[in-house]
Design an enzyme around this catalytic site. Structure first.
Site, PDB file in Angstrom:
ATOM      1  N   ASN A 193       5.787   8.634   4.822  1.00  0.00           N
ATOM      2  CA  ASN A 193       4.398   8.938   5.165  1.00  0.00           C
ATOM      3  C   ASN A 193       4.158   9.003   6.685  1.00  0.00           C
ATOM      4  OD1 ASN A 193       1.737   9.504   4.701  1.00  0.00           O
ATOM      5  ND2 ASN A 193       1.198   7.508   3.825  1.00  0.00           N
ATOM      6  N   HIS A 212      -4.300  -0.132  -8.766  1.00  0.00           N
ATOM      7  CA  HIS A 212      -5.105  -0.604  -7.639  1.00  0.00           C
ATOM      8  C   HIS A 212      -6.581  -0.637  -8.018  1.00  0.00           C
ATOM      9  CE1 HIS A 212      -2.231   0.583  -4.141  1.00  0.00           C
ATOM     10  NE2 HIS A 212      -1.557   0.125  -5.177  1.00  0.00           N
ATOM     11  N   ARG A 227      -3.897  -4.802  -8.830  1.00  0.00           N
ATOM     12  CA  ARG A 227      -3.893  -5.242  -7.432  1.00  0.00           C
ATOM     13  C   ARG A 227      -5.331  -5.155  -6.928  1.00  0.00           C
ATOM     14  NH1 ARG A 227      -1.594  -2.363  -1.919  1.00  0.00           N
ATOM     15  NH2 ARG A 227      -3.661  -1.474  -1.868  1.00  0.00           N
ATOM     16  N   TYR A 285      -7.595  -3.001   5.114  1.00  0.00           N
ATOM     17  CA  TYR A 285      -6.508  -2.278   4.469  1.00  0.00           C
ATOM     18  C   TYR A 285      -6.758  -2.216   2.957  1.00  0.00           C
ATOM     19  CZ  TYR A 285      -2.497  -1.567   1.712  1.00  0.00           C
ATOM     20  OH  TYR A 285      -1.699  -1.091   0.723  1.00  0.00           O
ATOM     21  N   ASP A 341      -2.263  -7.540  -1.651  1.00  0.00           N
ATOM     22  CA  ASP A 341      -1.400  -7.103  -0.542  1.00  0.00           C
ATOM     23  C   ASP A 341      -2.040  -7.529   0.772  1.00  0.00           C
ATOM     24  OD1 ASP A 341       0.272  -5.790   1.218  1.00  0.00           O
ATOM     25  OD2 ASP A 341       0.111  -3.829   0.219  1.00  0.00           O
ATOM     26  N   HIS A 346      -0.605  -6.962   3.567  1.00  0.00           N
ATOM     27  CA  HIS A 346      -0.189  -5.866   4.453  1.00  0.00           C
ATOM     28  C   HIS A 346       0.243  -6.335   5.838  1.00  0.00           C
ATOM     29  CE1 HIS A 346      -0.149  -1.446   5.354  1.00  0.00           C
ATOM     30  NE2 HIS A 346       0.176  -1.454   4.073  1.00  0.00           N
ATOM     31  N   GLU A 372       1.601 -10.013  -1.715  1.00  0.00           N
ATOM     32  CA  GLU A 372       2.552  -9.063  -1.118  1.00  0.00           C
ATOM     33  C   GLU A 372       2.479  -9.062   0.405  1.00  0.00           C
ATOM     34  OE1 GLU A 372       1.889  -5.077  -2.518  1.00  0.00           O
ATOM     35  OE2 GLU A 372       2.937  -4.221  -0.797  1.00  0.00           O
ATOM     36  N   GLU A 404       8.359  -3.360   1.284  1.00  0.00           N
ATOM     37  CA  GLU A 404       8.189  -1.910   1.128  1.00  0.00           C
ATOM     38  C   GLU A 404       8.603  -1.174   2.397  1.00  0.00           C
ATOM     39  OE1 GLU A 404       3.981  -1.737   0.208  1.00  0.00           O
ATOM     40  OE2 GLU A 404       3.518  -1.072   2.225  1.00  0.00           O
ATOM     41  N   ARG A 454      10.448  -5.305  -2.934  1.00  0.00           N
ATOM     42  CA  ARG A 454       9.520  -4.168  -2.917  1.00  0.00           C
ATOM     43  C   ARG A 454      10.170  -2.867  -2.465  1.00  0.00           C
ATOM     44  NH1 ARG A 454       5.124  -2.817  -4.666  1.00  0.00           N
ATOM     45  NH2 ARG A 454       4.032  -2.203  -2.778  1.00  0.00           N
ATOM     46  N   HIS A 456       7.703  -0.535  -4.538  1.00  0.00           N
ATOM     47  CA  HIS A 456       6.594   0.207  -3.933  1.00  0.00           C
ATOM     48  C   HIS A 456       6.416   1.524  -4.704  1.00  0.00           C
ATOM     49  CE1 HIS A 456       5.175   2.341   0.030  1.00  0.00           C
ATOM     50  NE2 HIS A 456       4.156   1.928  -0.682  1.00  0.00           N
ATOM     51  N   ASP A 501       2.058   8.086  -1.754  1.00  0.00           N
ATOM     52  CA  ASP A 501       2.833   8.798  -0.737  1.00  0.00           C
ATOM     53  C   ASP A 501       4.331   8.794  -1.050  1.00  0.00           C
ATOM     54  OD1 ASP A 501       1.532   6.113   0.471  1.00  0.00           O
ATOM     55  OD2 ASP A 501       3.608   6.184   1.134  1.00  0.00           O
ATOM     56  N   GLU A 526       4.748  -0.606  -9.148  1.00  0.00           N
ATOM     57  CA  GLU A 526       3.431  -0.151  -8.655  1.00  0.00           C
ATOM     58  C   GLU A 526       3.189   1.270  -9.145  1.00  0.00           C
ATOM     59  OE1 GLU A 526       3.143   0.149  -4.397  1.00  0.00           O
ATOM     60  OE2 GLU A 526       0.955   0.140  -4.440  1.00  0.00           O
ATOM     61  N   TRP A 581      -0.481  -2.782  11.428  1.00  0.00           N
ATOM     62  CA  TRP A 581      -1.371  -2.081  10.492  1.00  0.00           C
ATOM     63  C   TRP A 581      -1.056  -2.480   9.079  1.00  0.00           C
ATOM     64  CZ3 TRP A 581      -0.446   1.566   6.524  1.00  0.00           C
ATOM     65  CH2 TRP A 581      -1.649   1.921   5.846  1.00  0.00           C
TER      66      TRP A 581
HETATM   67  C1  GCO Z   1       1.301  -0.498  -1.141  1.00  0.00           C
HETATM   68  C2  GCO Z   1       1.397  -0.090   0.276  1.00  0.00           C
HETATM   69  C3  GCO Z   1       0.797   1.214   0.649  1.00  0.00           C
HETATM   70  C4  GCO Z   1       1.263   1.606   2.052  1.00  0.00           C
HETATM   71  C5  GCO Z   1       1.445   3.064   2.125  1.00  0.00           C
HETATM   72  C6  GCO Z   1       1.909   3.510   3.482  1.00  0.00           C
HETATM   73  O1  GCO Z   1       1.460  -1.682  -1.383  1.00  0.00           O
HETATM   74  O2  GCO Z   1       1.127   0.384  -1.977  1.00  0.00           O
HETATM   75  O3  GCO Z   1       1.128  -1.140   1.150  1.00  0.00           O
HETATM   76  O4  GCO Z   1      -0.587   1.245   0.534  1.00  0.00           O
HETATM   77  O5  GCO Z   1       0.402   1.145   3.027  1.00  0.00           O
HETATM   78  O6  GCO Z   1       2.340   3.443   1.125  1.00  0.00           O
HETATM   79  O7  GCO Z   1       2.211   4.849   3.466  1.00  0.00           O
HETATM   80 MG    MG Z   2       2.043  -2.842   0.218  1.00  0.00          MG
END
Ligand code: GCO
Ligand code: MG
Length: 402
Positions: A37, A122, A147, A159, A210, A212, A236, A262, A283, A312, A316, A339, A402
């Site tokens: 991505n 999600h 999630r 996020y 998550d 993140h 996560e 991930e 992941r 993951h 994307d 996921e 991020w």
């Molecule tokens: C998840 C991920 C995604 C990523 C994304 C980045 O747990 O699915 O954290 O949301 O942020 O795939 O491209």
């Molecule tokens: Mg994630």
């Protein structure tokens, strides 16, 4: 048997996807996902400039040797871009192997350990009440695991919360846009969020969250500890994974299960985490973690320590990766969860898929190989469109994860 050609197909049905197609002298071809991505073109360039010329003439059946050629054989090894390319090559070669042997991929990975794989979806909303509604509607669709992410009072960007109520897509058109963040507000809010979900929806649904990569080890320890009463399936990416030792502190303080990786791309990102049993789920997906050849080894190592897979699977990652993941998850003993964010409808114009969602589980059909095909004519209708993941700053302007 020989590889005669390979090409990279970039298309953007709603979002960018990179697909590697490898051709053989037997008329059989294989597909691999090469989508990273926001960095799609870097992978395209590595595949086209470096990998494809060396692939031509090799015997596609030698998946192990070809994997080692592009990993061990390469001096500048590892890293997200190159490992995504290696993954795509590996996936396409296993696709070819399955097609040549006229059998679905899972048969080459040990056969069926289960008929169907549990997935998590999600649910996210701009605030507590919208998030609660979303959790309810996901449970009504049949999901057994959800999630939960929510906008946090006082934080402008959280996020995991969609701008549009249908699809969560973190990449934005053009250059990275900037988000802002305050960990203290997040930490104060998340336990309330899960308290509410359990009050409204009871104990029979698996809940995931998550973080993140946004907590320090001690902040993550507090979060994991305060979430204990709500019995999460997993927390996560509580910390950024570079510091594997950072996970020790979380373990010392909490029994909340941890999933990470991930953004990892090799078994070496996991050695401390697995051998010290600092995590519960891996992941790292096939598309970024070296494909089937490498994930088989990671999963085998994890299984020794009773750690399960939890790949993951955001939108994307392309349908080719998702199908390959379902085969993998069908076969390995230590499957945990997958996921699943359904792709936008328009993606089906390009990718012809062979999986089905029913009542919280995904199943794959018996098509040989991975079983997904790409309609190249349709792909031409959706040219690449530049998009980038955001960057993140603390509210005082400091650059952050991020
Ligand atoms: C998840 C991920 C995604 C990523 C994304 C980045 O747990 O699915 O954290 O949301 O942020 O795939 O491209
Ligand atoms: Mg994630």
């Amino acid at each position: 048997m020989k590889i005669t050609n390979a090409k990279v197909i970039v298309c953007s049905p709603g979002r960018n996807f990179v697909t590697l197609k490898i051709y053989t002298d037997q008329g059989v071809y294989g597909l691999g996902d090469a989508t990273l991505n926001g960095m799609e073109k870097a992978v395209v360039s590595y595949l086209e400039d470096y990998c494809i010329p060396s692939l031509i003439g090799k015997d596609p059946r030698n998946t192990e040797d070809i994997w080692q050629y592009f990993y061990r054989g390469v001096y500048w090894r590892r890293g997200a871009v190159s490992m995504t390319a290696v993954s795509a090559i590996d996936m396409a070669l296993w696709d070819i192997k399955g097609k040549m042997l006229n059998t679905p991929l899972y048969n080459l990975l040990g056969g069926k350990s289960r008929e169907k794989v549990m997935v998590y979806c999600h649910a996210n909303g701009k605030d507590l009440s919208e998030t609660m509604e979303k959790v309810g509607s996901e449970i009504n669709k049949g999901f057994k695991a959800v999630r939960v992410q929510s906008g946090v009072p006082g934080i402008e960007h959280t996020y995991g919360v969609s701008k549009d109520s249908k699809f969560y897509e973190p990449a934005h058109k053009g250059l990275p846009h900037e988000e802002s963040w305050e960990t203290s507000k997040y930490l104060n809010f998340v336990p309330t969020l899960f308290k509410k979900v359990r009050e409204l929806y009871g104990d029979n649904i698996h809940l995931l969250h998550d973080a993140h990569h946004r907590c320090s080890p001690i902040e993550a320890s507090r979060l994991a500890q305060e979430l204990e009463p709500y019995h999460l399936f997993w927390l996560e990416d509580p910390v950024s994974g570079e510091l594997q030792e950072g996970l020790r502190l979380i373990r010392q303080h909490s029994t909340t299960p941890i999933a990470i990786g991930e953004v990892f791309n090799s078994i070496y990102d996991y050695t401390t985490l697995i051998t010290e049993q600092l995590i519960d789920y891996i992941r790292m997906p096939l598309v970024h973690g070296g494909g089937i050849t490498h994930l088989l080894k990671v999963a085998a190592m994890a299984s020794v320590y009773q750690i399960n897979t939890g790949f993951h699977g955001a939108t994307d990652l392309s349908p080719v990766n998702l199908a390959a993941a379902i085969h993998f998850n069908t076969a390995v003993n230590n499957f945990g969860i997958q996921e699943y964010m359904p792709h936008q409808e328009i993606v089906n114009e390009v990718f012809k898929t062979n999986y089905r969602f029913d009542d919280g589980f995904l199943t794959i059909d018996d098509s040989p190989g991975i079983g997904v095909d790409i309609d190249e004519k349709a792909a031409l209708k959706f040219p690449y469109s530049m998009a980038r993941l955001p960057v993140n700053r603390k509210t005082d302007g400091t650059m952050f994860n991020w």
